[in-house]
Write a protein that holds these residues in place. Structure first.
Motif, PDB file in Angstrom:
ATOM      1  N   ALA A 100     -35.752 -53.341  53.576  1.00  4.23           N
ATOM      2  CA  ALA A 100     -35.020 -53.125  53.009  1.00  4.23           C
ATOM      3  C   ALA A 100     -35.641 -52.585  51.205  1.00  4.23           C
ATOM      4  N   ARG A 101     -34.855 -53.151  49.983  1.00  2.00           N
ATOM      5  CA  ARG A 101     -35.453 -52.114  48.915  1.00  2.00           C
ATOM      6  C   ARG A 101     -36.630 -53.485  48.322  1.00  2.00           C
ATOM      7  N   SER A 102     -36.139 -55.017  48.305  1.00  2.00           N
ATOM      8  CA  SER A 102     -37.960 -55.600  48.415  1.00  2.00           C
ATOM      9  C   SER A 102     -38.383 -55.738  50.176  1.00  2.00           C
ATOM     10  N   VAL A 103     -39.365 -55.781  49.870  1.00  2.00           N
ATOM     11  CA  VAL A 103     -40.371 -56.704  51.036  1.00  2.00           C
ATOM     12  C   VAL A 103     -39.660 -58.021  51.587  1.00  2.00           C
ATOM     13  N   PHE A 104     -39.893 -58.713  50.680  1.00  2.00           N
ATOM     14  CA  PHE A 104     -39.036 -59.749  51.036  1.00  2.00           C
ATOM     15  C   PHE A 104     -37.848 -60.201  52.043  1.00  2.00           C
ATOM     16  N   ASP A 179     -29.856 -56.892  51.236  1.00  2.00           N
ATOM     17  CA  ASP A 179     -29.829 -56.204  49.595  1.00  2.00           C
ATOM     18  C   ASP A 179     -29.173 -55.629  49.096  1.00  2.00           C
ATOM     19  N   GLY A 180     -28.576 -54.981  49.895  1.00  2.00           N
ATOM     20  CA  GLY A 180     -27.673 -53.130  49.369  1.00  2.00           C
ATOM     21  C   GLY A 180     -26.963 -54.015  48.841  1.00  2.00           C
ATOM     22  N   GLU A 181     -26.396 -55.330  47.831  1.00  2.00           N
ATOM     23  CA  GLU A 181     -25.040 -55.883  46.833  1.00  2.00           C
ATOM     24  C   GLU A 181     -26.005 -56.324  45.838  1.00  2.00           C
ATOM     25  N   GLY A 182     -27.601 -56.331  45.960  1.00  2.00           N
ATOM     26  CA  GLY A 182     -27.902 -57.307  45.322  1.00  2.00           C
ATOM     27  C   GLY A 182     -28.463 -56.223  44.169  1.00  2.00           C
ATOM     28  N   PRO A 183     -29.142 -57.538  42.643  1.00  2.00           N
ATOM     29  CA  PRO A 183     -29.982 -56.074  42.049  1.00  2.00           C
ATOM     30  C   PRO A 183     -31.107 -55.760  42.408  1.00  2.00           C
ATOM     31  N   GLY A 188     -32.660 -48.136  44.049  1.00  2.00           N
ATOM     32  CA  GLY A 188     -32.612 -46.496  43.661  1.00  2.00           C
ATOM     33  C   GLY A 188     -33.578 -46.231  45.373  1.00  2.00           C
ATOM     34  N   LEU A 189     -34.065 -47.102  45.589  1.00  2.06           N
ATOM     35  CA  LEU A 189     -34.854 -47.294  47.363  1.00  2.06           C
ATOM     36  C   LEU A 189     -34.114 -46.472  48.074  1.00  2.06           C
ATOM     37  N   TRP A 190     -34.699 -46.081  49.119  1.00  2.00           N
ATOM     38  CA  TRP A 190     -34.100 -45.811  50.425  1.00  2.00           C
ATOM     39  C   TRP A 190     -33.762 -47.235  51.268  1.00  2.00           C
ATOM     40  N   ALA A 191     -32.663 -47.187  51.703  1.00  2.00           N
ATOM     41  CA  ALA A 191     -33.791 -48.948  52.994  1.00  2.00           C
ATOM     42  C   ALA A 191     -32.140 -48.410  53.538  1.00  2.00           C
ATOM     43  N   GLY A 192     -32.772 -48.734  54.675  1.00  3.22           N
ATOM     44  CA  GLY A 192     -32.259 -49.343  56.168  1.00  3.22           C
ATOM     45  C   GLY A 192     -32.961 -49.676  57.637  1.00  3.22           C
TER      46      GLY A 192
END
Lengths: 228, 228
Positions: A100-104, A179-183, A188-192
């Motif tokens: 995800a964008r965040s570790v959490f 977390d693709g639709e959150g703040p 701008g990080l890659w996530a997947g």
């Protein structure tokens, strides 16, 4: 996004132990889902209490759709401890890392089944043979008819346990991070997802075989195929 | 044939729970072997007793060589039940099917670590961040520095548990079936190992990303690499 799970077919009964309590991951009480998770594997983690301490032991299993069979030497601590006590058998397939964008919000895509119950020691010889056949065919379809089957002495040296699938639950997670639709999407990080694949390799002959020995088709044909 | 295991380096202490009792499979109390099994994975099976019943829960972990960290929502039953009680954490890698001449000698090549202990709830903020970093980097090296790290609120919502590696054991099996020199060798059957391989696949971008988004090297470079 995690795909919503439909609940077709027959449902597994909900008990205090199998009721799903958390929302982020997907719980299923669909029996077909349970069958699919069990059918995709052959190693489970058996949780038993021995002398007051929990042990988690990896062991092979077979499932015929209503009963899960597992076995071991009569000398094995965990199996001797099982009869009469409730055990938990868990089968897990890890399908990928959720990045995800965040570790959490990091996590794992997986499918997992948990079965609770009091295992029954199988003593009837016909059931014991059927259960061992189920267990053998779970990991190696075709081997029961190909290899030498257990003789009386071997049968006596094997403790086979039967666990009903009546109290079981399935949990799984699929799809992209949440977390693709959150703040954090603004970062701008890659996530997947980084998928994890298991597949069967090329059979490795016993070095004691003749050099030109060829594996039977039910073994050789599995090379390169997905294994879970 | 199963290769004999040497026992170089430091040894793990033998306790009533970690003493190996069976001969056919290989037990090791070599700390380097334990480290290797733990380093090769990121999902463990956590055994805990909740309301008198054993539960076996798959969960991610991190190991720094002396401590195993695992976590979860503060709301999770199994984690709330853990502090103060002994748990068993098992990490298993399945390497292949051992296909013998006889069904009785069938088995699995595997590497497995079992860790026993009373987990400690990590409350110190610095240790909590270090433990979460260890846990994140175990499955996804590079992500702790790449992704957004936990804020105070997220940190507070995460229960992190630390389990000492002081009481642990390793079991493994390698090599060909054991019945190649017995009477069953006369049957002329094929025997050997069907290897099981896990590898990382091609990263699957979150559909919410721009179409030209490229994964960072620490993720993209893993595609096709062995995963355990």
């Amino acid at each position: 996004m995690t795909a919503p799970r439909s609940a077709p077919g027959s449902s597994l009964p909900v008990t205090e132990r199998t009721r799903h309590r958390r929302l982020r991951e997907q719980g299923s009480l669909d029996r077909a889902e349970l069958d699919a998770v069990l059918a995709a594997g052959f190693v489970c983690h058996l949780g038993v209490t021995v002398d007051g301490t929990v042990m988690v032991v990896p062991t092979v299993y077979g499932s015929d759709g209503s009963t899960l069979y597992f076995h071991g030497s009569v000398a094995s601590r965990s199996l001797v401890a099982s009869p009469g006590a409730t055990v938990c058998v868990t089968v897990t397939h890890v399908d990928g890392l959720v990045l995800a964008r965040s570790v959490f919000e990091h996590g794992v895509n997986y499918r997992s089944a948990m079965v609770y119950g009091v295992p029954r020691l199988v003593t009837d010889e016909a059931e014991k043979r059927a259960g061992l056949r189920c267990l053998t065919e779970q990991s190696a379809p075709g081997q029961w008819d190909y290899a030498r089957r257990p003789n009386r002495k071997e049968l006596a040296a094997t403790a086979l346990l039967a666990l009903s699938l009546d109290e079981a639950s399935v949990k799984l997670r699929t799809g992209a991070p949440d977390d693709g639709e959150g703040p954090d999407a603004e970062l701008g990080l890659w996530a997947g997802v980084l998928p994890l694949r298991t597949e069967w390799g090329t059979p490795e002959p016993d070095p004691l075989l003749a050099a030109d020995a060829v594996p039977p088709a039910h073994i050789g044909d599995r090379a390169g195929r997905p294994a879970s």
